[in-house]
Design a protein around this motif. Structure first.
Motif, PDB file in Angstrom:
ATOM      1  N   ASP A   1      74.525 -33.321  -0.842  1.00  0.00           N
ATOM      2  CA  ASP A   1      74.419 -33.526   0.602  1.00  0.00           C
ATOM      3  C   ASP A   1      73.942 -34.955   0.872  1.00  0.00           C
ATOM      4  O   ASP A   1      72.748 -35.208   1.026  1.00  0.00           O
ATOM      5  N   TRP A   2      74.888 -35.873   0.943  1.00  0.00           N
ATOM      6  CA  TRP A   2      74.546 -37.286   1.139  1.00  0.00           C
ATOM      7  C   TRP A   2      73.958 -37.552   2.513  1.00  0.00           C
ATOM      8  O   TRP A   2      73.373 -38.620   2.738  1.00  0.00           O
ATOM      9  N   SER A   3      74.085 -36.614   3.439  1.00  0.00           N
ATOM     10  CA  SER A   3      73.579 -36.846   4.796  1.00  0.00           C
ATOM     11  C   SER A   3      72.075 -37.066   4.819  1.00  0.00           C
ATOM     12  O   SER A   3      71.553 -37.711   5.727  1.00  0.00           O
ATOM     13  N   ILE A   4      71.365 -36.563   3.804  1.00  0.00           N
ATOM     14  CA  ILE A   4      69.907 -36.747   3.799  1.00  0.00           C
ATOM     15  C   ILE A   4      69.526 -38.199   3.530  1.00  0.00           C
ATOM     16  O   ILE A   4      68.390 -38.615   3.759  1.00  0.00           O
ATOM     17  N   MET A   5      70.497 -38.983   3.054  1.00  0.00           N
ATOM     18  CA  MET A   5      70.238 -40.385   2.719  1.00  0.00           C
ATOM     19  C   MET A   5      70.502 -41.337   3.888  1.00  0.00           C
ATOM     20  O   MET A   5      70.129 -42.513   3.834  1.00  0.00           O
ATOM     21  N   PHE A   6      71.152 -40.831   4.931  1.00  0.00           N
ATOM     22  CA  PHE A   6      71.568 -41.722   6.009  1.00  0.00           C
ATOM     23  C   PHE A   6      71.039 -41.242   7.355  1.00  0.00           C
ATOM     24  O   PHE A   6      70.818 -40.056   7.568  1.00  0.00           O
ATOM     25  N   SER A   7      70.867 -42.181   8.250  1.00  0.00           N
ATOM     26  CA  SER A   7      70.427 -41.854   9.599  1.00  0.00           C
ATOM     27  C   SER A   7      71.647 -41.702  10.502  1.00  0.00           C
ATOM     28  O   SER A   7      72.777 -41.987  10.111  1.00  0.00           O
ATOM     29  N   GLY A   8      71.418 -41.278  11.733  1.00  0.00           N
ATOM     30  CA  GLY A   8      72.517 -41.112  12.683  1.00  0.00           C
ATOM     31  C   GLY A   8      72.882 -39.663  12.856  1.00  0.00           C
ATOM     32  O   GLY A   8      72.741 -38.865  11.939  1.00  0.00           O
ATOM     33  N   ASP A   9      73.385 -39.313  14.039  1.00  0.00           N
ATOM     34  CA  ASP A   9      73.744 -37.925  14.305  1.00  0.00           C
ATOM     35  C   ASP A   9      75.125 -37.611  13.725  1.00  0.00           C
ATOM     36  O   ASP A   9      75.931 -38.504  13.430  1.00  0.00           O
ATOM     37  N   SER A  10      75.397 -36.326  13.561  1.00  0.00           N
ATOM     38  CA  SER A  10      76.634 -35.867  12.924  1.00  0.00           C
ATOM     39  C   SER A  10      77.879 -36.338  13.663  1.00  0.00           C
ATOM     40  O   SER A  10      78.857 -36.756  13.043  1.00  0.00           O
ATOM     41  N   LEU A  11      77.852 -36.258  14.986  1.00  0.00           N
ATOM     42  CA  LEU A  11      79.026 -36.621  15.778  1.00  0.00           C
ATOM     43  C   LEU A  11      79.382 -38.090  15.578  1.00  0.00           C
ATOM     44  O   LEU A  11      80.542 -38.444  15.337  1.00  0.00           O
ATOM     45  N   THR A  12      78.387 -38.957  15.637  1.00  0.00           N
ATOM     46  CA  THR A  12      78.623 -40.395  15.472  1.00  0.00           C
ATOM     47  C   THR A  12      79.195 -40.707  14.097  1.00  0.00           C
ATOM     48  O   THR A  12      80.162 -41.460  13.963  1.00  0.00           O
ATOM     49  N   ASN A  13      78.607 -40.104  13.067  1.00  0.00           N
ATOM     50  CA  ASN A  13      79.073 -40.365  11.704  1.00  0.00           C
ATOM     51  C   ASN A  13      80.493 -39.863  11.465  1.00  0.00           C
ATOM     52  O   ASN A  13      81.300 -40.524  10.812  1.00  0.00           O
ATOM     53  N   LEU A  14      80.822 -38.678  11.994  1.00  0.00           N
ATOM     54  CA  LEU A  14      82.160 -38.129  11.809  1.00  0.00           C
ATOM     55  C   LEU A  14      83.212 -38.910  12.593  1.00  0.00           C
ATOM     56  O   LEU A  14      84.342 -39.084  12.140  1.00  0.00           O
TER      57      LEU A  14
END
Length: 314
Positions: free
Chosen positions: A292-305
């Motif tokens: 789960d690489w999301s724990i390494m980055f900031s920002g909300d899910s919608l913006t990242n996707l």
């Protein structure tokens, strides 16, 4: 064991080719790269909180697509059919409301949510009961009508369609929604359409991905997912995580207990501690290579996707 120790042992091997092969094998199996160490340290940091920040509620445990990478695709699903009762759904949502839950929630996990004809009504109920949460859905779009999309949009913070098509074409219903969003740009704000293939080679999904059976491997990444993710199956049972597609592990039953009772149970805590030491401690997780690489980055899910290259609604 570090590189220096391996080199010292290898020095005693007299034959050059054998010495070289020994070093290579030991380097690959015993030396953990810095980026893995960095991830593992972050996982340990995340594990200090033990707060639910993602709830996924599967209201029906079926999918209607035949993707080669998915353990629950048509022809691969081993689960007994279940459809959540209205009573159980309301109990779960009321339970979350009493907890003042305000993080991410989605009414899907390992399934196609729009196979449940109540799903839009459930979106509305969930939004009313949990107004401060982040509401999203992921669908393959095959059975979603334009009217369902427009009604769902009222209650969701993100509507994501994974358009699985090996020819790079938009599937029929997704094309209708795409054209509508182009003509009505305001609907692009919370909509993501990702171009995908059915034959993608992805993670092993707890070793159960159909097209990964010949390439299963162990990884040195620790797993902190049970420290923040709560997966609810249609029968009210709690799965280990989203990668436990068949629900092989059950950590509780919402027909018998409340969410916080299960979340704080001895069984749950025991599983968490074992996983944070090594995936080898849990049989189901031994050959799971999901990270789960999301724990390494900031920002909300919608913006990242929205930033992904295969999103065609930027």
């Amino acid at each position: 064991m570090d590189k220096k120790t391996i080199d010292k042992i290898a020095w005693w091997i007299p034959i050059k080719n054998i010495r070289k092969k020994f070093r290579e094998k030991m380097y690959n199996t015993h030396i953990i790269p810095d980026y893995v160490i960095s991830y593992n340290n972050k996982a340990k940091e995340v594990a200090k909180k033990t707060n639910i920040n993602l709830v996924q509620i599967e209201t029906i445990n079926r999918c209607n697509n035949d993707c080669q990478f998915c353990p629950v695709s048509v022809g691969n699903d081993k689960r007994k059919y279940h459809k959540m009762t209205d009573e159980l759904f309301l109990k779960i949502i009321n339970n979350l409301q009493n907890m003042n839950y305000s993080d991410s929630i989605s009414l899907f996990c390992n399934n196609e949510p729009f196979l449940d004809n109540r799903i839009v009504d459930f979106f509305k109920i969930t939004k009313e009961k949990l107004p401060n949460a982040f509401h999203y859905i992921m669908t393959n779009g095959l059975v979603v009508t334009l009217e369902q999309f427009k009604e769902s949009y009222k209650y969701l913070d993100m509507f994501l369609i994974d358009n699985y098509n090996n020819n790079g074409e938009l599937n029929k219903n997704t094309k209708i929604i795409y054209d509508f969003c182009i003509e009505n740009p305001q609907y692009k704000d919370k909509t993501v359409i990702l171009m995908r293939r059915k034959d993608e080679i992805l993670t092993s999904r707890a070793g159960n991905s159909p097209n990964r059976q010949s390439s299963l491997k162990k990884v040195n990444y620790l797993c902190a997912i049970p420290y923040y993710q709560f997966i609810i199956r249609p029968d009210g049972k709690i799965s280990l995580c989203c990668n436990d597609a068949w629900g092989e592990m059950t950590l509780g039953d919402l027909n018998k207990n409340e969410i916080e009772q299960i979340w704080n149970s001895n069984r749950y805590n025991s599983i968490r501690k074992k996983l944070l030491k090594s995936r080898n401690n849990i049989k189901l997780c031994e050959y799971c290579d999901f990270v789960d690489w999301s724990i390494m980055f900031s920002g909300d899910s919608l913006t990242n996707l929205k930033k992904q290259d295969n999103n065609i609604l930027k």
